[in-house]
Design a protein around this motif. Sequence first.
Motif, PDB file in Angstrom:
ATOM      1  N   GLY A 197      -2.945   2.655  11.848  1.00  0.00           N
ATOM      2  CA  GLY A 197      -3.779   2.263  12.982  1.00  0.00           C
ATOM      3  C   GLY A 197      -5.110   1.669  12.582  1.00  0.00           C
ATOM      4  O   GLY A 197      -5.800   1.055  13.405  1.00  0.00           O
ATOM      5  N   GLU A 198      -5.495   1.840  11.314  1.00  0.00           N
ATOM      6  CA  GLU A 198      -6.788   1.316  10.868  1.00  0.00           C
ATOM      7  C   GLU A 198      -6.729  -0.168  10.497  1.00  0.00           C
ATOM      8  O   GLU A 198      -7.758  -0.833  10.437  1.00  0.00           O
ATOM      9  N   LEU A 199      -5.533  -0.680  10.248  1.00  0.00           N
ATOM     10  CA  LEU A 199      -5.388  -2.106   9.935  1.00  0.00           C
ATOM     11  C   LEU A 199      -5.154  -2.885  11.220  1.00  0.00           C
ATOM     12  O   LEU A 199      -4.340  -2.485  12.058  1.00  0.00           O
ATOM     13  N   ASP A 200      -5.879  -3.980  11.381  1.00  0.00           N
ATOM     14  CA  ASP A 200      -5.653  -4.859  12.521  1.00  0.00           C
ATOM     15  C   ASP A 200      -4.281  -5.515  12.351  1.00  0.00           C
ATOM     16  O   ASP A 200      -4.052  -6.238  11.374  1.00  0.00           O
ATOM     17  N   PRO A 201      -3.342  -5.275  13.259  1.00  0.00           N
ATOM     18  CA  PRO A 201      -1.988  -5.837  13.104  1.00  0.00           C
ATOM     19  C   PRO A 201      -1.972  -7.360  13.034  1.00  0.00           C
ATOM     20  O   PRO A 201      -1.017  -7.936  12.501  1.00  0.00           O
ATOM     21  N   ASN A 202      -3.012  -8.002  13.539  1.00  0.00           N
ATOM     22  CA  ASN A 202      -3.080  -9.457  13.475  1.00  0.00           C
ATOM     23  C   ASN A 202      -3.296  -9.974  12.056  1.00  0.00           C
ATOM     24  O   ASN A 202      -3.085 -11.156  11.783  1.00  0.00           O
ATOM     25  N   PHE A 203      -3.704  -9.086  11.145  1.00  0.00           N
ATOM     26  CA  PHE A 203      -3.990  -9.502   9.783  1.00  0.00           C
ATOM     27  C   PHE A 203      -3.009  -8.910   8.768  1.00  0.00           C
ATOM     28  O   PHE A 203      -3.168  -9.108   7.558  1.00  0.00           O
ATOM     29  N   VAL A 204      -2.010  -8.186   9.249  1.00  0.00           N
ATOM     30  CA  VAL A 204      -1.008  -7.607   8.350  1.00  0.00           C
ATOM     31  C   VAL A 204      -0.049  -8.703   7.870  1.00  0.00           C
ATOM     32  O   VAL A 204       0.532  -9.428   8.675  1.00  0.00           O
ATOM     33  N   HIS A 205       0.087  -8.823   6.547  1.00  0.00           N
ATOM     34  CA  HIS A 205       0.977  -9.842   5.980  1.00  0.00           C
ATOM     35  C   HIS A 205       2.405  -9.336   5.819  1.00  0.00           C
ATOM     36  O   HIS A 205       3.362 -10.102   5.978  1.00  0.00           O
ATOM     37  N   ILE A 206       2.562  -8.071   5.432  1.00  0.00           N
ATOM     38  CA  ILE A 206       3.884  -7.486   5.221  1.00  0.00           C
ATOM     39  C   ILE A 206       3.971  -6.163   5.985  1.00  0.00           C
ATOM     40  O   ILE A 206       3.141  -5.272   5.783  1.00  0.00           O
ATOM     41  N   PRO A 207       4.972  -6.010   6.859  1.00  0.00           N
ATOM     42  CA  PRO A 207       5.130  -4.738   7.573  1.00  0.00           C
ATOM     43  C   PRO A 207       5.738  -3.665   6.666  1.00  0.00           C
ATOM     44  O   PRO A 207       6.435  -3.971   5.692  1.00  0.00           O
ATOM     45  N   GLY A 208       5.485  -2.426   7.012  1.00  0.00           N
ATOM     46  CA  GLY A 208       5.875  -1.304   6.176  1.00  0.00           C
ATOM     47  C   GLY A 208       7.358  -1.143   5.945  1.00  0.00           C
ATOM     48  O   GLY A 208       7.763  -0.449   5.009  1.00  0.00           O
ATOM     49  N   ILE A 209       8.202  -1.763   6.765  1.00  0.00           N
ATOM     50  CA  ILE A 209       9.645  -1.626   6.600  1.00  0.00           C
ATOM     51  C   ILE A 209      10.117  -2.167   5.251  1.00  0.00           C
ATOM     52  O   ILE A 209      11.174  -1.789   4.735  1.00  0.00           O
ATOM     53  N   PHE A 210       9.319  -3.039   4.627  1.00  0.00           N
ATOM     54  CA  PHE A 210       9.680  -3.629   3.340  1.00  0.00           C
ATOM     55  C   PHE A 210       9.203  -2.778   2.152  1.00  0.00           C
ATOM     56  O   PHE A 210       9.401  -3.176   1.003  1.00  0.00           O
ATOM     57  N   VAL A 211       8.559  -1.661   2.419  1.00  0.00           N
ATOM     58  CA  VAL A 211       7.947  -0.842   1.364  1.00  0.00           C
ATOM     59  C   VAL A 211       8.534   0.560   1.356  1.00  0.00           C
ATOM     60  O   VAL A 211       8.693   1.169   2.416  1.00  0.00           O
ATOM     61  N   GLN A 212       8.839   1.072   0.158  1.00  0.00           N
ATOM     62  CA  GLN A 212       9.328   2.441   0.032  1.00  0.00           C
ATOM     63  C   GLN A 212       8.246   3.416  -0.453  1.00  0.00           C
ATOM     64  O   GLN A 212       8.200   4.555  -0.041  1.00  0.00           O
ATOM     65  N   ARG A 213       7.366   2.954  -1.350  1.00  0.00           N
ATOM     66  CA  ARG A 213       6.330   3.819  -1.907  1.00  0.00           C
ATOM     67  C   ARG A 213       5.009   3.067  -1.996  1.00  0.00           C
ATOM     68  O   ARG A 213       4.973   1.895  -2.374  1.00  0.00           O
ATOM     69  N   ILE A 214       3.920   3.765  -1.660  1.00  0.00           N
ATOM     70  CA  ILE A 214       2.593   3.154  -1.721  1.00  0.00           C
ATOM     71  C   ILE A 214       1.600   4.177  -2.253  1.00  0.00           C
ATOM     72  O   ILE A 214       1.685   5.367  -1.949  1.00  0.00           O
ATOM     73  N   PHE A 215       0.672   3.709  -3.091  1.00  0.00           N
ATOM     74  CA  PHE A 215      -0.364   4.602  -3.613  1.00  0.00           C
ATOM     75  C   PHE A 215      -1.642   3.810  -3.872  1.00  0.00           C
ATOM     76  O   PHE A 215      -1.607   2.580  -3.995  1.00  0.00           O
ATOM     77  N   GLN A 216      -2.741   4.528  -3.927  1.00  0.00           N
ATOM     78  CA  GLN A 216      -4.015   3.891  -4.237  1.00  0.00           C
ATOM     79  C   GLN A 216      -4.211   3.886  -5.743  1.00  0.00           C
ATOM     80  O   GLN A 216      -4.196   4.933  -6.389  1.00  0.00           O
ATOM     81  N   GLY A 217      -4.386   2.691  -6.309  1.00  0.00           N
ATOM     82  CA  GLY A 217      -4.554   2.570  -7.746  1.00  0.00           C
ATOM     83  C   GLY A 217      -5.855   3.191  -8.218  1.00  0.00           C
ATOM     84  O   GLY A 217      -6.860   3.170  -7.507  1.00  0.00           O
ATOM     85  N   GLU A 218      -5.823   3.736  -9.432  1.00  0.00           N
ATOM     86  CA  GLU A 218      -7.024   4.371  -9.971  1.00  0.00           C
ATOM     87  C   GLU A 218      -8.063   3.351 -10.393  1.00  0.00           C
ATOM     88  O   GLU A 218      -9.253   3.487 -10.097  1.00  0.00           O
ATOM     89  N   THR A 219      -7.630   2.327 -11.121  1.00  0.00           N
ATOM     90  CA  THR A 219      -8.557   1.300 -11.612  1.00  0.00           C
ATOM     91  C   THR A 219      -7.916  -0.078 -11.498  1.00  0.00           C
ATOM     92  O   THR A 219      -6.699  -0.214 -11.616  1.00  0.00           O
ATOM     93  N   PHE A 220      -8.751  -1.069 -11.282  1.00  0.00           N
ATOM     94  CA  PHE A 220      -8.301  -2.458 -11.269  1.00  0.00           C
ATOM     95  C   PHE A 220      -9.290  -3.275 -12.088  1.00  0.00           C
ATOM     96  O   PHE A 220     -10.422  -3.505 -11.682  1.00  0.00           O
ATOM     97  N   GLU A 221      -8.841  -3.683 -13.264  1.00  0.00           N
ATOM     98  CA  GLU A 221      -9.724  -4.414 -14.168  1.00  0.00           C
ATOM     99  C   GLU A 221      -9.960  -5.841 -13.688  1.00  0.00           C
ATOM    100  O   GLU A 221     -11.026  -6.408 -13.878  1.00  0.00           O
ATOM    101  N   LYS A 222      -8.909  -6.452 -13.134  1.00  0.00           N
ATOM    102  CA  LYS A 222      -8.991  -7.812 -12.581  1.00  0.00           C
ATOM    103  C   LYS A 222      -9.549  -8.821 -13.589  1.00  0.00           C
ATOM    104  O   LYS A 222     -10.519  -9.527 -13.308  1.00  0.00           O
ATOM    105  N   ARG A 223      -8.942  -8.889 -14.725  1.00  0.00           N
ATOM    106  CA  ARG A 223      -9.381  -9.858 -15.728  1.00  0.00           C
ATOM    107  C   ARG A 223      -9.172 -11.287 -15.231  1.00  0.00           C
ATOM    108  O   ARG A 223      -8.303 -11.565 -14.409  1.00  0.00           O
ATOM    109  N   ILE A 224      -9.969 -12.189 -15.751  1.00  0.00           N
ATOM    110  CA  ILE A 224      -9.845 -13.611 -15.437  1.00  0.00           C
ATOM    111  C   ILE A 224      -9.236 -14.309 -16.643  1.00  0.00           C
ATOM    112  O   ILE A 224      -9.740 -14.191 -17.761  1.00  0.00           O
TER     113      ILE A 224
END
Length: 233
Positions: A197-224
């Motif tokens: 309910g916290e995500l605006d459905p107008n901005f959702v790119h992929i609905p949850g039916i396509f996902v089996q597992r989700i987690f919050q990553g610990e770190t994201f280095e995001k190298r260039i």
Amino acid sequence: MINKTVNNVTEALEGVQDGMTFMLGGFGLSGIPENSIKELVKLNVQDVTCISNNAGVDDFGLGQLLKKKQIKKMISSYVGENAEFERQMLSGELDVELIPQGTLAERCRAAQNGIPAFYTPAGYGTEVAEGKEVRYFDGKPHIMEMAFEADFAFVKAWKGDEAGNLIFKGTARNFNPLMCGAAKVTVVEVEELVKPGELDPNFVHIPGIFVQRIFQGETFEKRIEQRTIKQMN
């Protein structure tokens, strides 16, 4: 609403075994599932096939698995900045299938949508077409390409909720949305995990039916991969 949340990357990768086929989102180093890749390195799975646009760089992304000789076959659209990928390919140590980038994307999308195969003119008359069925449409030759078959898809999104609804950010959107639901199990790591309910459905790119597992990553280095700056006089 089904809660797709798992506590951490270790739980998210339960069931991963030697000899499996993995899809991994990202383009270059943008939007790669960093936490899942690190866990694959830690698990030391062997003889895996990886479907990814490219293989990161020597010491980051899929380059880490290549360095440890964990990958048996790479299915990609180009070698990129990874010298180890190039070395293993040229030496014959690594089985490599290079395919047109659009075909790579469409084979992911076909798997996602339950389409077993499709026809494309891309690659006709080249090594890409060897051994494949050819049909003519409006007088133009097309080759038949099969949808991918994968055991796990590892995806990185910007935000997601506990039901698996996803929002991607910027160029990290690339191959990630196409791989959701394209494997037997889709694992998503997000920078921010929120309540339903916290995500605006107008901005959702992929609905949850396509996902089996989700987690919050610990770190994201995001190298260039390549940093270019303007030179000031």
